[in-house]
Design a protein around this motif. Structure first.
Motif, short mmCIF file in Angstrom:
data_model
loop_
_atom_site.label_atom_id
_atom_site.label_comp_id
_atom_site.label_asym_id
_atom_site.label_seq_id
_atom_site.Cartn_x
_atom_site.Cartn_y
_atom_site.Cartn_z
N ILE A 1 0.87 -1.18 0.00
CA ILE A 1 0.00 0.00 0.00
C ILE A 1 0.91 1.23 0.00
CG2 ILE A 1 -1.78 1.29 1.25
CD1 ILE A 1 -2.77 -1.36 2.40
N LEU A 2 0.77 2.05 -1.02
CA LEU A 2 1.58 3.27 -1.14
C LEU A 2 1.00 4.32 -0.20
CD1 LEU A 2 3.85 4.74 -2.75
CD2 LEU A 2 2.09 5.39 -4.42
N LEU A 3 1.76 4.66 0.86
CA LEU A 3 1.26 5.62 1.85
C LEU A 3 1.57 7.05 1.45
CD1 LEU A 3 2.42 3.86 5.16
CD2 LEU A 3 0.10 3.98 4.27
N GLN A 4 2.80 7.27 1.00
CA GLN A 4 3.21 8.63 0.63
C GLN A 4 4.07 8.60 -0.62
OE1 GLN A 4 3.48 11.85 3.53
NE2 GLN A 4 4.48 10.31 4.83
N GLY A 5 4.00 9.68 -1.40
CA GLY A 5 4.82 9.81 -2.61
C GLY A 5 4.12 9.21 -3.82
N ASP A 6 4.83 9.22 -4.94
CA ASP A 6 4.27 8.72 -6.20
C ASP A 6 5.18 7.65 -6.78
OD1 ASP A 6 2.36 10.91 -6.14
OD2 ASP A 6 4.06 12.18 -6.71
N VAL A 7 4.60 6.71 -7.48
CA VAL A 7 5.41 5.72 -8.19
C VAL A 7 4.95 5.68 -9.64
CG1 VAL A 7 5.78 4.27 -6.14
CG2 VAL A 7 3.95 3.69 -7.73
N LYS A 8 5.84 5.23 -10.51
CA LYS A 8 5.41 5.00 -11.90
C LYS A 8 5.55 3.53 -12.22
CE LYS A 8 9.84 6.70 -13.49
NZ LYS A 8 10.58 7.78 -14.12
N SER A 9 4.58 3.03 -13.00
CA SER A 9 4.67 1.64 -13.44
C SER A 9 5.25 1.63 -14.83
CB SER A 9 3.29 0.97 -13.40
OG SER A 9 2.42 1.57 -14.31
N GLU A 10 6.17 0.70 -15.07
CA GLU A 10 6.88 0.64 -16.35
C GLU A 10 7.00 -0.79 -16.84
OE1 GLU A 10 10.13 4.27 -16.06
OE2 GLU A 10 10.46 2.49 -14.80
N MET A 11 7.07 -0.93 -18.15
CA MET A 11 7.33 -2.23 -18.79
C MET A 11 8.67 -2.14 -19.48
SD MET A 11 3.97 -3.51 -20.80
CE MET A 11 4.89 -4.80 -21.66
N THR A 12 9.39 -3.25 -19.53
CA THR A 12 10.63 -3.28 -20.30
C THR A 12 10.35 -4.04 -21.59
OG1 THR A 12 11.74 -3.59 -18.19
CG2 THR A 12 13.11 -3.77 -20.16
N SER A 13 10.63 -3.42 -22.72
CA SER A 13 10.46 -4.15 -23.98
C SER A 13 11.67 -5.07 -24.14
CB SER A 13 10.37 -3.17 -25.14
OG SER A 13 11.59 -2.51 -25.30
N PHE A 14 11.59 -6.00 -25.11
CA PHE A 14 12.66 -7.00 -25.24
C PHE A 14 13.97 -6.41 -25.75
CE2 PHE A 14 8.96 -9.78 -25.02
CZ PHE A 14 9.37 -10.54 -23.96
N ASP A 15 13.92 -5.19 -26.28
CA ASP A 15 15.19 -4.54 -26.64
C ASP A 15 15.67 -3.63 -25.51
OD1 ASP A 15 13.20 -2.73 -27.03
OD2 ASP A 15 13.62 -2.34 -29.13
N GLY A 16 15.08 -3.80 -24.32
CA GLY A 16 15.59 -3.14 -23.13
C GLY A 16 15.05 -1.75 -22.87
N LYS A 17 14.14 -1.26 -23.74
CA LYS A 17 13.58 0.07 -23.53
C LYS A 17 12.53 0.05 -22.40
CE LYS A 17 12.48 0.95 -27.80
NZ LYS A 17 12.02 1.43 -29.09
N LEU A 18 12.52 1.12 -21.58
CA LEU A 18 11.49 1.24 -20.54
C LEU A 18 10.31 2.02 -21.11
CD1 LEU A 18 13.29 2.02 -17.17
CD2 LEU A 18 11.89 0.04 -17.74
N ILE A 19 9.10 1.47 -20.97
CA ILE A 19 7.90 2.15 -21.45
C ILE A 19 7.03 2.47 -20.24
CG2 ILE A 19 5.87 1.93 -22.97
CD1 ILE A 19 7.52 -0.53 -24.22
N LYS A 20 6.75 3.75 -20.02
CA LYS A 20 5.93 4.12 -18.87
C LYS A 20 4.47 3.76 -19.12
CE LYS A 20 4.58 8.25 -17.30
NZ LYS A 20 4.70 9.64 -16.83
N ILE A 21 3.84 3.13 -18.15
CA ILE A 21 2.43 2.74 -18.29
C ILE A 21 1.53 3.74 -17.56
CG2 ILE A 21 0.74 0.88 -17.94
CD1 ILE A 21 2.99 -0.01 -19.79
N ALA A 22 1.88 4.06 -16.31
CA ALA A 22 1.00 4.94 -15.53
C ALA A 22 1.75 5.60 -14.37
CB ALA A 22 -0.18 4.15 -14.98
N ASP A 23 1.23 6.75 -13.92
CA ASP A 23 1.69 7.40 -12.70
C ASP A 23 0.69 7.06 -11.60
OD1 ASP A 23 4.03 8.93 -13.40
OD2 ASP A 23 2.72 10.15 -14.67
N LEU A 24 1.18 6.61 -10.47
CA LEU A 24 0.29 6.22 -9.36
C LEU A 24 0.55 7.11 -8.16
CD1 LEU A 24 0.91 2.36 -9.75
CD2 LEU A 24 -0.93 3.69 -10.78
N LYS A 25 -0.49 7.74 -7.66
CA LYS A 25 -0.36 8.68 -6.54
C LYS A 25 -0.82 8.05 -5.23
CE LYS A 25 -0.81 12.73 -9.46
NZ LYS A 25 0.67 12.79 -9.55
N SER A 26 -0.18 8.42 -4.12
CA SER A 26 -0.55 7.91 -2.80
C SER A 26 -1.78 8.65 -2.29
CB SER A 26 0.62 8.11 -1.83
OG SER A 26 0.91 9.50 -1.72
#
Lengths: 229, 229
Positions: free
Chosen positions: A58-83
């Motif tokens: 459970i995220l109490l404070q701060g923000d996190v971002k969810s990311e996927m890694t593609s097979f060529d190693g690139k990070l793709i941002k999916i969403a910003d999640l707020k506490s």
């Protein structure tokens, strides 16, 4: 320490999972949880994609971002999640309980971590907590089912037409009452908010629909159906 | 009546929702359910798409098919469902608890119907039942999440490549152990079983992979990655 505990409770009250719990029930739940609080700095990884889920976070404070890694190693941002909010509730149970994404701290974060067994015990002890959790994960199933339906429609106007015709069928009325914001709708369609607004305004100006706040009147049913392709 | 009750219990034992319940727990659950058994003939509609879900249905005997109605009134078959099994468990709770599809009897059917409140009470009374239900609906969320991921890959070989590379990443081994049948995989990809077999065999014969039962060795990693597009 007392103040600290009070603060945690105040944050948790804002989470759907604790809806309708009174102060005593909240305290009992927290005791059953035997929770730890973990701190993260900006850029720290909370969980890696494919990692097995063993705790409810459970995220109490701060923000996190969810990311996927593609097979060529690139990070793709999916969403910003707020506490404050529960993280990935649909992945704690089930046979494929691996995180589908990685979670990275966007700034200083505090995360409550509850072992699966303790979390389950707390659900068993409190019927409201159980119902809230069932609602949360069922909402995810329902959101994903609807999202999958929208993928059949290639254009944004096609998705809007499908959404409005379905809502009309369910509500049996015209005008239709929108039950979600344009931001949530964009998320459901898998498109950006500005693209959705553009298509929406276009349909409004062409006289196909008439939007007044959350009331949408279908004016030209034939033209609307034509977008379904 | 006693024999009838025995029969119901034997059928239910085959459902995942009752996994690990002993005879006494099963009886207690059934008592809490206050269930009705409804009978349907071939062609009868059990539920209509968009109908609000107020009961948990369990198909005891017979088969049903799930169907969608397109906006031009055509019925599109989605799946054949065989007894005994729970029906649409991810739609009893949550904010959008409407059936996403209609359910029609393919032959003579018997369906156990349990009111939402009674079903919830039974989950609250028995921890195993609660865990089984949480696993069932979480599996749905996880299945749909993975299915959505596969939609990014247009070709069947692209989907296979994505699946194998992901499995390898998770299992950290080559050969990879397949954790599901080709039938389930076809369902996950949203393609037919014969099309999947064809693409799979083709990749085998081209020497990109080497399948031996449920063990899949990746031979040509570069060629496999190329299918990701």
């Amino acid at each position: 320490m007392y103040f600290r505990q009070k603060k945690v409770e105040e944050l948790l009250e804002q989470c759907q999972i604790f809806k309708n719990l009174n102060a005593q029930e909240m305290q009992e739940a927290l005791q059953t949880f035997h929770y730890q609080v973990k701190k993260y700095q900006k850029g720290d990884i909370l969980v890696h994609a494919q990692e097995v889920v063993v705790q409810q976070l459970i995220l109490l404070q701060g923000d996190v971002k969810s990311e996927m890694t593609s097979f060529d190693g690139k990070l793709i941002k999916i969403a910003d999640l707020k506490s404050p909010r529960i993280l990935a509730p649909g992945f704690l149970f089930g046979n494929h309980s691996h995180y589908p994404i990685s979670l990275t701290a966007s700034n200083s974060c505090e995360v409550m971590a509850i072992n699966k067994e303790n979390f389950l015990s707390a659900l068993q002890k409190n019927a409201k907590l159980q119902l809230n959790f069932l609602n949360l994960i069922s909402n995810q199933t329902q959101f994903l089912t609807r999202k999958l339906n929208f993928l059949n429609f290639k254009t944004i106007k096609g998705k809007i037409a499908h959404y409005l015709l379905n809502s009309q069928k369910r509500q049996q009325s015209n005008p239709i009452t929108m039950d979600q914001s344009q931001t949530k709708l964009a998320d459901l369609f898998g498109v950006t908010r500005p693209s959705l607004s553009r298509a929406w305004n276009d349909m409004n100006h062409s006289g196909i629909i008439n939007s007044q706040g959350n009331q949408i009147q279908i004016i030209d049913l034939k033209a609307l159906r034509a977008f379904l392709g």
